[in-house]
Design an enzyme around this catalytic site. Structure first.
Site, mmCIF file in Angstrom:
data_model
loop_
_atom_site.group_PDB
_atom_site.id
_atom_site.type_symbol
_atom_site.label_atom_id
_atom_site.label_comp_id
_atom_site.label_asym_id
_atom_site.label_seq_id
_atom_site.Cartn_x
_atom_site.Cartn_y
_atom_site.Cartn_z
ATOM 1 N N HIS A 8 80.741 2.310 20.653
ATOM 2 C CA HIS A 8 80.254 1.763 19.377
ATOM 3 C C HIS A 8 78.757 2.048 19.271
ATOM 4 O O HIS A 8 78.039 1.999 20.248
ATOM 5 C CB HIS A 8 80.496 0.247 19.321
ATOM 6 C CG HIS A 8 80.405 -0.302 17.932
ATOM 7 N ND1 HIS A 8 79.206 -0.630 17.346
ATOM 8 C CD2 HIS A 8 81.357 -0.532 17.011
ATOM 9 C CE1 HIS A 8 79.437 -1.062 16.121
ATOM 10 N NE2 HIS A 8 80.728 -1.017 15.885
ATOM 11 N N ASP A 24 88.801 -1.140 16.642
ATOM 12 C CA ASP A 24 89.971 -0.302 16.322
ATOM 13 C C ASP A 24 90.930 -0.128 17.488
ATOM 14 O O ASP A 24 92.013 0.434 17.302
ATOM 15 C CB ASP A 24 89.484 1.077 15.850
ATOM 16 C CG ASP A 24 88.739 0.973 14.530
ATOM 17 O OD1 ASP A 24 87.616 1.480 14.428
ATOM 18 O OD2 ASP A 24 89.284 0.324 13.609
HETATM 19 C C1 SDX Z 1 84.025 1.501 13.659
HETATM 20 O O1 SDX Z 1 79.152 1.017 12.944
HETATM 21 C C2 SDX Z 1 80.074 0.052 12.823
HETATM 22 O O2 SDX Z 1 79.793 -1.114 12.747
HETATM 23 C C3 SDX Z 1 81.501 0.594 12.710
HETATM 24 C C4 SDX Z 1 82.626 -0.447 12.811
HETATM 25 C C5 SDX Z 1 82.660 -1.377 11.605
HETATM 26 O O3 SDX Z 1 83.180 -2.479 11.714
HETATM 27 O O4 SDX Z 1 82.252 -0.916 10.484
HETATM 28 O O5 SDX Z 1 82.485 -1.208 13.998
HETATM 29 C C6 SDX Z 1 84.006 0.237 12.833
HETATM 30 O O6 SDX Z 1 83.809 2.562 13.119
HETATM 31 C C7 SDX Z 1 84.223 1.395 15.157
HETATM 32 C C8 SDX Z 1 84.115 2.777 15.890
HETATM 33 C C9 SDX Z 1 85.453 3.529 15.727
HETATM 34 N N1 SDX Z 1 85.322 4.903 16.237
HETATM 35 C C10 SDX Z 1 85.935 5.277 17.391
HETATM 36 O O7 SDX Z 1 86.561 4.525 18.143
HETATM 37 C C11 SDX Z 1 85.813 6.768 17.699
HETATM 38 C C12 SDX Z 1 85.492 6.965 19.184
HETATM 39 N N2 SDX Z 1 84.111 6.484 19.424
HETATM 40 C C13 SDX Z 1 83.065 7.438 19.329
HETATM 41 O O8 SDX Z 1 83.253 8.617 18.668
HETATM 42 C C14 SDX Z 1 81.653 6.844 19.367
HETATM 43 O O9 SDX Z 1 81.629 5.908 20.377
HETATM 44 C C15 SDX Z 1 81.108 6.237 18.087
HETATM 45 C C16 SDX Z 1 81.212 7.184 16.943
HETATM 46 C C17 SDX Z 1 81.826 4.979 17.750
HETATM 47 C C18 SDX Z 1 79.636 5.913 18.335
HETATM 48 O O10 SDX Z 1 78.985 7.094 18.517
HETATM 49 P P1 SDX Z 1 77.392 7.169 18.835
HETATM 50 O O11 SDX Z 1 76.764 5.833 18.757
HETATM 51 O O12 SDX Z 1 76.840 8.270 18.010
HETATM 52 O O13 SDX Z 1 77.371 7.525 20.358
HETATM 53 P P2 SDX Z 1 77.432 8.998 20.921
HETATM 54 O O14 SDX Z 1 78.512 9.781 20.230
HETATM 55 O O15 SDX Z 1 76.049 9.545 20.940
HETATM 56 O O16 SDX Z 1 77.938 8.730 22.432
HETATM 57 C C19 SDX Z 1 77.018 8.444 23.494
HETATM 58 C C20 SDX Z 1 77.662 9.036 24.746
HETATM 59 C C21 SDX Z 1 77.982 10.528 24.607
HETATM 60 O O17 SDX Z 1 77.997 11.081 25.908
HETATM 61 P P3 SDX Z 1 76.633 11.826 26.461
HETATM 62 O O18 SDX Z 1 76.214 12.835 25.398
HETATM 63 O O19 SDX Z 1 75.614 10.698 26.639
HETATM 64 O O20 SDX Z 1 77.053 12.456 27.759
HETATM 65 O O21 SDX Z 1 78.939 8.402 24.970
HETATM 66 C C22 SDX Z 1 79.974 9.380 24.853
HETATM 67 C C23 SDX Z 1 79.386 10.542 24.100
HETATM 68 O O22 SDX Z 1 80.068 11.758 24.434
HETATM 69 N N3 SDX Z 1 81.062 8.747 24.095
HETATM 70 C C24 SDX Z 1 82.359 8.879 24.373
HETATM 71 C C25 SDX Z 1 83.027 8.065 23.444
HETATM 72 N N4 SDX Z 1 82.133 7.469 22.636
HETATM 73 C C26 SDX Z 1 80.916 7.899 23.037
HETATM 74 N N5 SDX Z 1 83.006 9.601 25.321
HETATM 75 C C27 SDX Z 1 84.363 9.508 25.314
HETATM 76 N N6 SDX Z 1 85.089 8.732 24.459
HETATM 77 C C28 SDX Z 1 84.444 8.006 23.505
HETATM 78 N N7 SDX Z 1 85.140 7.261 22.653
#
Ligand code: SDX
Length: 428
Positions: free
Chosen positions: A307, A364
């Site tokens: 998140h 989710d």
């Molecule tokens: C919602 O913003 C809100 O409030 C949203 C929400 C709401 O109520 O409105 O809460 C609802 O959208 C919840 C999120 C649902 N999305 C997912 O579950 C999709 C999977 N999650 C990710 O794609 C990710 O965690 C996000 C999009 C939710 C957040 O992304 P960020 O903050 O941009 O973080 P990032 O992508 O920069 O990740 C940081 C690190 C990275 O690794 P490094 O580059 O540091 O090596 O964490 C890793 C990412 O690759 N990472 C994951 C991951 N999520 C982040 N690795 C594997 N699986 C994951 N799910």
């Protein structure tokens, strides 16, 4: 004496006011940055460190896993309130009196009839159209039948627009679902409460008497409370920025539906259940998918994990996980996806990759398991999220307009070509 932040650029110091929120969050007001420094701007892709507005609606603390709507803890509201009462709280700022609630509920019911011509639009969609695409189009189409833009200086007009969209949006959502199923479009039944009405519109068939199950109504009501607002998330920021150009409420919400659809945002609830089904088909090999999620060369992500703000447990995920156990037990359903989800969570939360990046289950991760237990198909999961988030979108749009926020127009850092002369095609 007001607190200041000092920025030094090329040996010159610039001071900017520090503004503290009511929960002691600290911000630097940089509205004078560009003019004071002769053109310097900040750069923050994804706005990870940038506040877009001041808001009194939702407070969340991602480090401590705290979420409150208008000061009330999400756990308190989920336990003691109901979806429509929380919608009133989020939109108007306080819990309603009995009279206020009854009036609000009746005013919404009086707006639950759609113009029959909307059926012509539904007829135009292919049966296989994704319901989120239909919902966004149909919400935008509401402007065709309600062309007068809301005069936000008229409290009466603003209130009428609020109850109108709350009345019509769930009907549009249910009609999109009926289109996918090829079943007749159900009208709202104003003898029912808001959530029971949604259930009957989604599932009733004209040849049978529809029996409401109090367990499923209660489960959906509580689940949707947890989705009602979440401060400046992607879709809410979209609703605000579209509304900041003085586009109408329905057009702004239609844009919010499209933003929510993305699998990194609200679309994740559908992606989670598809992921769990894939793991189940693959013999339940959870470790294999944990490795894939950690592999930078693999585009696979653990959907429902991580998140932008919560670097601790998403309090909503914790509540939904306990609900999932309760609802499946009450409905006597054994869904292997729940067991796989719990196993995934257990393995991930012991794995350095997830722990070091503070990746926990989000709202989710478990919600789809409950939706499925209620008989809702996975392609409708994000539509249910949209129904849940509608009060938050309305509240944030209303706050932005009543605060007379300026039109949203971010700056950029140009990294393209420097000036060059046109050359004719014969010389290229
Ligand atoms: C919602 O913003 C809100 O409030 C949203 C929400 C709401 O109520 O409105 O809460 C609802 O959208 C919840 C999120 C649902 N999305 C997912 O579950 C999709 C999977 N999650 C990710 O794609 C990710 O965690 C996000 C999009 C939710 C957040 O992304 P960020 O903050 O941009 O973080 P990032 O992508 O920069 O990740 C940081 C690190 C990275 O690794 P490094 O580059 O540091 O090596 O964490 C890793 C990412 O690759 N990472 C994951 C991951 N999520 C982040 N690795 C594997 N699986 C994951 N799910």
């Amino acid at each position: 004496m007001s607190e200041k932040a000092i920025l030094e650029i090329d040996g010159k110091k610039f001071e900017f006011p520090i503004i503290r929120g009511t929960e002691n969050e600290v911000s630097i007001d940089i509205k004078s940055l560009r003019s004071a420094t002769g053109g310097v701007i900040t750069l923050d892709s994804g706005f990870k460190n940038t506040g877009s507005c001041k808001s009194a609606i939702t407070f969340l603390n991602g480090e401590e896993g705290v979420l409150r709507y208008r000061g009330y803890a999400i756990e308190d509201l989920a336990e003691n309130s109901n979806f429509l009462e929380v919608a009133y709280l989020i939109i108007f700022g306080n819990l309603p009196s009995k009279e206020q609630f009854v009036k609000f509920e009746n005013d919404i019911k009086s707006e639950s009839l759609l113009n029959e011509e909307i059926k012509n639009i539904i007829d135009g969609f292919p049966k296989v159209a994704h319901p989120m695409g239909m919902l966004s189009s149909l919400t935008s189409a509401l402007t065709a039948f309600n062309p007068v833009t809301v005069d936000i200086n008229s409290e009466k007009e603003l209130y009428h627009a609020v109850v109108k969209i709350l009345g019509k949006f769930p009907v549009l959502a249910a009609w999109a679902h009926s289109k996918n199923k090829g079943t007749p479009l159900n009208y709202s039944d104003n003898s029912l409460d808001y959530i029971s009405n949604i259930m009957q519109m989604l599932f009733r068939i004209p040849t049978e008497k529809y029996r409401l199950n109090p367990i499923t109504v209660e489960a959906l009501d509580k689940l949707l409370i947890l989705h009602e607002d979440h401060e400046q998330n992607c879709s809410t920021s979209t609703v605000r920025i579209v509304g900041s150009s003085e586009a109408g409420l329905f057009a702004s919400i239609s844009a919010g539906v499209s933003a929510l659809w993305g699998r990194l945002h609200g679309g994740a609830n559908q992606a989670v259940i598809e992921m769990l089904e894939q793991i189940e088909k693959d013999g339940g090999d959870v470790e294999k998918y944990i490795l894939k999620a950690k592999d930078k060369n693999d585009s696979f992500r653990l959907m429902g994990f991580g998140h932008r703000v919560y670097k601790n447990f998403d309090p909503r995920a914790r509540i939904i996980k306990s609900y999932a156990d309760e609802v499946l037990k009450d409905l006597n359903i054994n869904d292997p996806a729940l067991k796989i989800a719990k196993h995934l969570e257990e393995v991930a939360l012991k794995d350095e990759y997830f722990v070091s990046r503070k990746l926990y289950p989000n709202v989710d991760f478990y919600s789809g398991i409950i939706y499925r237990a209620l008989g809702i198909p996975s392609e409708m999961f994000t539509v249910m999220f949209a129904i849940g988030r509608l009060p938050g979108w309305i509240a944030q749009w209303r706050e932005m307009r009543l605060n007379h926020e300026p039109i949203g127009r971010p700056r950029q850092l140009y990294i393209g070509e420097n000036l060059r002369k046109y050359t004719s095609i014969n010389n290229r």
